[in-house]
Design a protein around this motif. Structure first.
Motif, PDB file in Angstrom:
ATOM      1  N   LEU A  18       0.828  -1.206   0.000  1.00  0.00           N
ATOM      2  CA  LEU A  18       0.000   0.000   0.000  1.00  0.00           C
ATOM      3  C   LEU A  18       0.862   1.256   0.000  1.00  0.00           C
ATOM      4  N   ILE A  19       1.947   1.228   0.772  1.00  0.00           N
ATOM      5  CA  ILE A  19       2.854   2.383   0.827  1.00  0.00           C
ATOM      6  C   ILE A  19       3.514   2.584  -0.535  1.00  0.00           C
ATOM      7  N   TYR A  20       3.976   1.480  -1.117  1.00  0.00           N
ATOM      8  CA  TYR A  20       4.632   1.568  -2.421  1.00  0.00           C
ATOM      9  C   TYR A  20       3.659   2.069  -3.492  1.00  0.00           C
ATOM     10  N   LEU A  21       2.450   1.523  -3.507  1.00  0.00           N
ATOM     11  CA  LEU A  21       1.471   1.918  -4.512  1.00  0.00           C
ATOM     12  C   LEU A  21       1.076   3.385  -4.366  1.00  0.00           C
ATOM     13  N   TYR A  22       0.983   3.847  -3.127  1.00  0.00           N
ATOM     14  CA  TYR A  22       0.668   5.260  -2.895  1.00  0.00           C
ATOM     15  C   TYR A  22       1.724   6.147  -3.543  1.00  0.00           C
ATOM     16  N   ARG A  23       3.007   5.792  -3.364  1.00  0.00           N
ATOM     17  CA  ARG A  23       4.095   6.579  -3.945  1.00  0.00           C
ATOM     18  C   ARG A  23       4.067   6.498  -5.471  1.00  0.00           C
ATOM     19  N   PHE A  29       0.649  12.434 -11.461  1.00  0.00           N
ATOM     20  CA  PHE A  29       0.249  13.829 -11.393  1.00  0.00           C
ATOM     21  C   PHE A  29       1.412  14.743 -11.763  1.00  0.00           C
ATOM     22  N   PRO A  30       1.118  15.851 -12.467  1.00  0.00           N
ATOM     23  CA  PRO A  30       2.182  16.773 -12.888  1.00  0.00           C
ATOM     24  C   PRO A  30       2.836  17.466 -11.698  1.00  0.00           C
ATOM     25  N   GLU A  31       4.083  17.865 -11.898  1.00  0.00           N
ATOM     26  CA  GLU A  31       4.828  18.525 -10.823  1.00  0.00           C
ATOM     27  C   GLU A  31       4.213  19.864 -10.432  1.00  0.00           C
ATOM     28  N   SER A  32       3.475  20.446 -11.369  1.00  0.00           N
ATOM     29  CA  SER A  32       2.862  21.753 -11.089  1.00  0.00           C
ATOM     30  C   SER A  32       1.686  21.661 -10.128  1.00  0.00           C
ATOM     31  N   MET A  33       1.179  20.442  -9.909  1.00  0.00           N
ATOM     32  CA  MET A  33       0.006  20.297  -9.035  1.00  0.00           C
ATOM     33  C   MET A  33       0.412  20.524  -7.579  1.00  0.00           C
ATOM     34  N   PRO A  34      -0.360  21.297  -6.819  1.00  0.00           N
ATOM     35  CA  PRO A  34      -0.043  21.531  -5.397  1.00  0.00           C
ATOM     36  C   PRO A  34       0.048  20.226  -4.618  1.00  0.00           C
ATOM     37  N   GLY A  35       0.910  20.192  -3.614  1.00  0.00           N
ATOM     38  CA  GLY A  35       1.168  18.978  -2.834  1.00  0.00           C
ATOM     39  C   GLY A  35      -0.060  18.378  -2.187  1.00  0.00           C
ATOM     40  N   LYS A  36      -0.914  19.201  -1.572  1.00  0.00           N
ATOM     41  CA  LYS A  36      -2.092  18.668  -0.866  1.00  0.00           C
ATOM     42  C   LYS A  36      -3.047  17.978  -1.834  1.00  0.00           C
ATOM     43  N   LYS A  37      -3.310  18.629  -2.962  1.00  0.00           N
ATOM     44  CA  LYS A  37      -4.222  18.054  -3.944  1.00  0.00           C
ATOM     45  C   LYS A  37      -3.640  16.764  -4.510  1.00  0.00           C
ATOM     46  N   GLU A  38      -2.336  16.757  -4.767  1.00  0.00           N
ATOM     47  CA  GLU A  38      -1.666  15.562  -5.282  1.00  0.00           C
ATOM     48  C   GLU A  38      -1.791  14.396  -4.310  1.00  0.00           C
ATOM     49  N   ARG A  39      -1.536  14.676  -3.021  1.00  0.00           N
ATOM     50  CA  ARG A  39      -1.613  13.615  -2.011  1.00  0.00           C
ATOM     51  C   ARG A  39      -3.027  13.094  -1.848  1.00  0.00           C
ATOM     52  N   LEU A  40      -4.003  14.014  -1.935  1.00  0.00           N
ATOM     53  CA  LEU A  40      -5.395  13.609  -1.794  1.00  0.00           C
ATOM     54  C   LEU A  40      -5.816  12.685  -2.928  1.00  0.00           C
ATOM     55  N   LEU A  41      -5.462  13.026  -4.172  1.00  0.00           N
ATOM     56  CA  LEU A  41      -5.832  12.201  -5.316  1.00  0.00           C
ATOM     57  C   LEU A  41      -5.105  10.856  -5.282  1.00  0.00           C
ATOM     58  N   ALA A  42      -3.838  10.883  -4.823  1.00  0.00           N
ATOM     59  CA  ALA A  42      -3.053   9.647  -4.772  1.00  0.00           C
ATOM     60  C   ALA A  42      -3.577   8.683  -3.721  1.00  0.00           C
ATOM     61  N   VAL A  43      -4.182   9.208  -2.671  1.00  0.00           N
ATOM     62  CA  VAL A  43      -4.627   8.339  -1.593  1.00  0.00           C
ATOM     63  C   VAL A  43      -5.982   7.691  -1.902  1.00  0.00           C
ATOM     64  N   TYR A  93       3.928   8.445 -17.166  1.00  0.00           N
ATOM     65  CA  TYR A  93       4.300   7.277 -16.371  1.00  0.00           C
ATOM     66  C   TYR A  93       3.732   6.010 -17.013  1.00  0.00           C
ATOM     67  N   PHE A  94       4.392   5.566 -18.115  1.00  0.00           N
ATOM     68  CA  PHE A  94       3.927   4.397 -18.860  1.00  0.00           C
ATOM     69  C   PHE A  94       3.959   3.103 -18.044  1.00  0.00           C
ATOM     70  N   PRO A  95       4.983   2.861 -17.211  1.00  0.00           N
ATOM     71  CA  PRO A  95       4.965   1.625 -16.410  1.00  0.00           C
ATOM     72  C   PRO A  95       3.727   1.520 -15.525  1.00  0.00           C
ATOM     73  N   GLY A  96       3.302   2.659 -14.962  1.00  0.00           N
ATOM     74  CA  GLY A  96       2.102   2.654 -14.127  1.00  0.00           C
ATOM     75  C   GLY A  96       0.847   2.355 -14.918  1.00  0.00           C
ATOM     76  N   ILE A  97       0.766   2.897 -16.134  1.00  0.00           N
ATOM     77  CA  ILE A  97      -0.390   2.631 -16.997  1.00  0.00           C
ATOM     78  C   ILE A  97      -0.436   1.141 -17.339  1.00  0.00           C
ATOM     79  N   CYS A  98       0.725   0.582 -17.699  1.00  0.00           N
ATOM     80  CA  CYS A  98       0.783  -0.855 -18.010  1.00  0.00           C
ATOM     81  C   CYS A  98       0.395  -1.688 -16.795  1.00  0.00           C
TER      82      CYS A  98
END
Length: 378
Positions: A18-23, A29-43, A93-98
């Motif tokens: 779960l920790i690995y998949l979260y990372r 997500f693009p680097e321009s996205m704010p950290g909080k929004k990025e973490r929320l979508l990733a979780v 992130y093609f590996p993630g899509i695959c």
């Protein structure tokens, strides 16, 4: 014990996964996205997997571990390619899509194989005289009623099996499970009781049939009574002679113990099961001798006894990697799936018509009933 160790490893791997998949999800997500929004979508996907675990713990953990394995493989292949081509990671992130596509295909296929029942056919020959030119047996095992289908769906499968025109139907254990219910049991047995066969329906116990941590609304005595009412013959270290040419040998399950050995899961009131030599001594060597034994664990002694055919279940065809491999390497099972001949004895291990707690068959296994044609001396 091996199964428990595997599950413990799966749970620990699941937490790390779960920790690995979260990372990994964060990399979409693009680097321009704010950290909080990025973490929320990733979780959010992680929350979804945790909800799955809360609703169905075993299958939730199974899904996490398999997704993790696929994702690690995709990341590793991508790393190898980058090293070979001497390039930097791509912005997409093609590996993630695959990994996502492969996970859906892999788990989806495993779900289909667990819930879709097919017929598997075998043809055997013998020099012995049979009651008719060809005797047809239909074998099922590991229905674990309530796992992937209820009593009504099982009755539909019985109708399909009846169309095979079997001379007998044999059930090689684990007909019910800890959380099976009486309504499904009665519906299933009623269908079996109406099934048209030459010799009837025969059953041997499996390791789950008497339960471990039962939450079901019937006892073993209730099940025996329901079987009797529907003419389902229970064989516990017993031999039935059919037309004076076939001896059907039904063994107690290995969990009942043998020659003074009492496994941890032996139930109160279970007596030791007879060894194969003692059982075969009560049969006629001129008869075609068929053994029903839930666990495929006594092949050497069964071959030594010179019986003609042994029918087993229990393994679920390996269910999922690496259960099948570890089962054989550890000696827990002599065979995981299919037909094998040792000396003059044929062994057939079915992958079962259903599952227990795990709702996936991802180890190359299928859900099946087996149709066996035995051609005798003309």
């Amino acid at each position: 014990m091996i199964i428990l160790l595997i599950f413990a490893a799966f749970i620990l791997t699941g937490i790390g996964g779960l920790i690995y998949l979260y990372r990994r999800v964060q990399r979409f997500f693009p680097e321009s996205m704010p950290g909080k929004k990025e973490r929320l979508l990733a979780v959010l996907p992680i929350v979804g997997l945790l909800i799955w675990c809360a609703l169905d713990f075993v299958n939730g953990v199974i899904a996490i571990v398999n997704i993790l394995a696929i994702w690690l493989l995709c990341d590793f292949v991508a790393w190898i390619i980058r090293k070979w081509q001497r390039t930097e990671a791509h912005r997409v992130y093609f590996p993630g899509i695959c990994a996502i596509i492969l996970s859906i295909l892999y788990l989806g296929t495993g779900w289909y194989f667990a819930h879709h029942v097919v017929a598997t056919n075998y043809t055997l020959t013998t020099d012995k005289e049979l009651p008719k030119e060809t005797v047809r047996i239909v074998q099922i095992a590991d229905s674990h009623l309530g796992a992937t289908f209820d009593g009504k769906k099982f009755a539909d499968y019985v109708k399909k099996m009846e169309k095979e025109k079997p001379d007998m139907l044999v059930i090689t254990g684990d007909f019910v499970d800890d959380d099976s219910n009486r309504a499904d049991l009665e519906k299933a047995c009623e269908a079996l009781g109406k099934m048209q066969t030459t010799y009837g329906v025969f059953y041997v116990y499996g390791n789950h049939d008497k339960g471990y941590m039962n939450s079901r609304d019937f006892t073993d005595a209730d099940m025996r009574q329901i079987f009797a009412e529907n003419n389902i013959r229970i064989l516990e270290d017993e031999v039935v002679s059919l037309d004076g040419k076939i001896d059907l040998i039904g063994r107690k399950d290995r969990s009942a113990g043998q020659r003074g050995m009492k496994p941890d899961n032996a139930k109160q009131g279970d007596s030791e099961r007879l060894d194969m030599e003692s059982l075969s001594a009560t049969t006629d060597e001129k008869h075609y001798r068929i053994v029903l034994d839930h666990q495929p664990h006594d092949f050497e002694n069964q071959a030594k006894a010179g019986v003609d055919l042994v029918l087993c279940g229990h393994t679920h065809g390996g269910q999922m990697f690496p259960v099948g491999v570890t089962g054989e390497l550890s000696g827990a099972n002599d065979k995981t799936y299919g037909l094998e001949k040792r000396e003059n004895t044929n062994f057939i291990v079915t992958s079962g018509i259903s599952d227990w707690a795990i709702k996936f068959k991802t180890g190359g296994a299928i859900s099946e009933y087996v149709v066996i044609d035995i051609a005798g001396k003309k």
